[in-house]
Enzyme design. Sequence first.
Site, PDB file in Angstrom:
ATOM      1  N   SER A 204     128.418  40.164 -18.771  1.00  0.00           N
ATOM      2  CA  SER A 204     128.413  38.806 -18.244  1.00  0.00           C
ATOM      3  C   SER A 204     128.601  37.811 -19.393  1.00  0.00           C
ATOM      4  O   SER A 204     129.595  37.898 -20.108  1.00  0.00           O
ATOM      5  CB  SER A 204     127.135  38.561 -17.448  1.00  0.00           C
ATOM      6  N   GLU A 325     132.002  41.508  -7.531  1.00  0.00           N
ATOM      7  CA  GLU A 325     131.371  40.445  -8.316  1.00  0.00           C
ATOM      8  C   GLU A 325     131.214  39.179  -7.467  1.00  0.00           C
ATOM      9  O   GLU A 325     130.274  38.407  -7.647  1.00  0.00           O
ATOM     10  CB  GLU A 325     132.233  40.120  -9.539  1.00  0.00           C
ATOM     11  N   HIS A 420     127.611  42.120  -9.352  1.00  0.00           N
ATOM     12  CA  HIS A 420     127.535  41.784 -10.772  1.00  0.00           C
ATOM     13  C   HIS A 420     126.333  42.462 -11.427  1.00  0.00           C
ATOM     14  O   HIS A 420     125.217  42.421 -10.910  1.00  0.00           O
ATOM     15  CB  HIS A 420     127.406  40.265 -10.894  1.00  0.00           C
TER      16      HIS A 420
END
Length: 517
Positions: A204, A325, A420
């Site tokens: 991330s 995601e 995610h």
Amino acid sequence: MRKLLAAALLLATILCSCNPEITDLVKVTGGTIHGTKTETMAIFKGIPFAAPPVGDLRWKAPQPVVPWEGILETNEFAPAAIQAGNGNYSEDCLYLNVWTPAKTTKDNLPVFVWIYGGGFAGGATSDPLFDGEVFAENGVVYASIPYRLGKLGFMAHPELSAEDPHHVSGNYGILDLVAALQWIHDNISKFGGNPDQVTIFGESAGGIAVSMLCASPLTKGLIAGAISESGGSFGPARPTTYPGENMRLLADAEKDGLGIMADLGCSSLEELRALPADKLMSRGLTPGGGWPIVDGYVIPDDQYKMYEAGNFNDIPVLIGYNSDEGASFSGEKDPQKHIASVQERYGKFADALLEVYPVTETEVPKSARDLMRDAAFGWQTWAWARLQTEHGKSPAYLYYFDQHPVYPEDSPRAGYGSPHGSEMEYVFHKLNPMKSRDEIEKTLEDQMFRYWINFAKYGNPNGEGLPQWNSFSDAKQTMLLKGIESRMIDVPAEDAMWVLDSYFQWRRTPEGAAWAK
């Protein structure tokens, strides 16, 4: 500074010895540290790599570490950078951690360096998921490095730029990472690590930071490989940011700094630096809103343009993203509101993108969420792989993580993929106990852990017994990470991503740049 162990005799012994064996005492930049020795490794937590960024050093590039006398205990994690919520947080946060399985300083082992995510607003090296023992047990020296967060890590201001020798401000968190990597380069051989074989990896915001470090000239010679999980920063800058277009120019960021100073009722940098950190938190300065910027120095330009010009660290990269995601970031659940948000962001490209990332009349399905996935992560890594393949010599290995339950059709989660961050428990070999009894899950955990370890050791993820992972230049360009089904596949939704690519290309034209203001 934390309590020092008074052990002058022991210090004299370690400094005079010619024995290269690694113990729980190591002399590093600044002084000698004392860690923890087990049967298989030595562990050091809370090693200072720069001066505390407090007082007059708030909003300045990291300064050299302050030397200490005696032996510094490094058996516990230092406080994390100040962020929202409750926790062990402090401005005095520039401390890294090392796990080493080396027996002597001559072992020359590969080095794996973790950078946490959290939107540049949160994160800590002390998260139990990021413990490095499992990596050290498999033959690499593992380090985890922190950086300043939020506006304390990323506030720009004209006066800050004026006082800086490079006339820039706002990228202090990235400079922290550079300083940590420089410390590792200078000291890691004392832990049995090879300073010329350092691989950075992050997820991330950590993965985005990895891409920035791959592009920055400040890391030349400090990194030999990079892994970015759901990262990449190849969108053009714009004053109003969106996921995938997060970057702003220095001048725009400086205007925000002027607003922050006014909001806090300060008239000078001295007053800003004198404010207690808890007051900054109470005024909402640090929980969010911090992001790296294109400053012309740390990040010299639009990374896409830098790669096109060959201005990047040409090292092997392993990069990818997860299949859903968008489930973690797509805000609109109502189809009409989703359409409106796409029109607001993408302008004249909205209709074309809604055609290849369609909604239904009653819901925003995965096909629509994938626009967010690809704008923020999929296109970023795909563009990165293409640019590196076209303009560099080192290989790029692209992946698509798609391990998830198959939900019943009547479930609210029907049609959902991998959200995610869901790959991290596999990478760190820390599967949820409920999953660890499943043969398919364990197979993928073993695959991913070995791919990552192999990449750190050899700059190539492949190894005996693993599905062959070809570099991006080959016909099948993406590794599907999906348990016993792991294999090379075509780039997912590639036709749709080419439409998205046309939007990003347009945004770099004078017309597109003017529209985004």
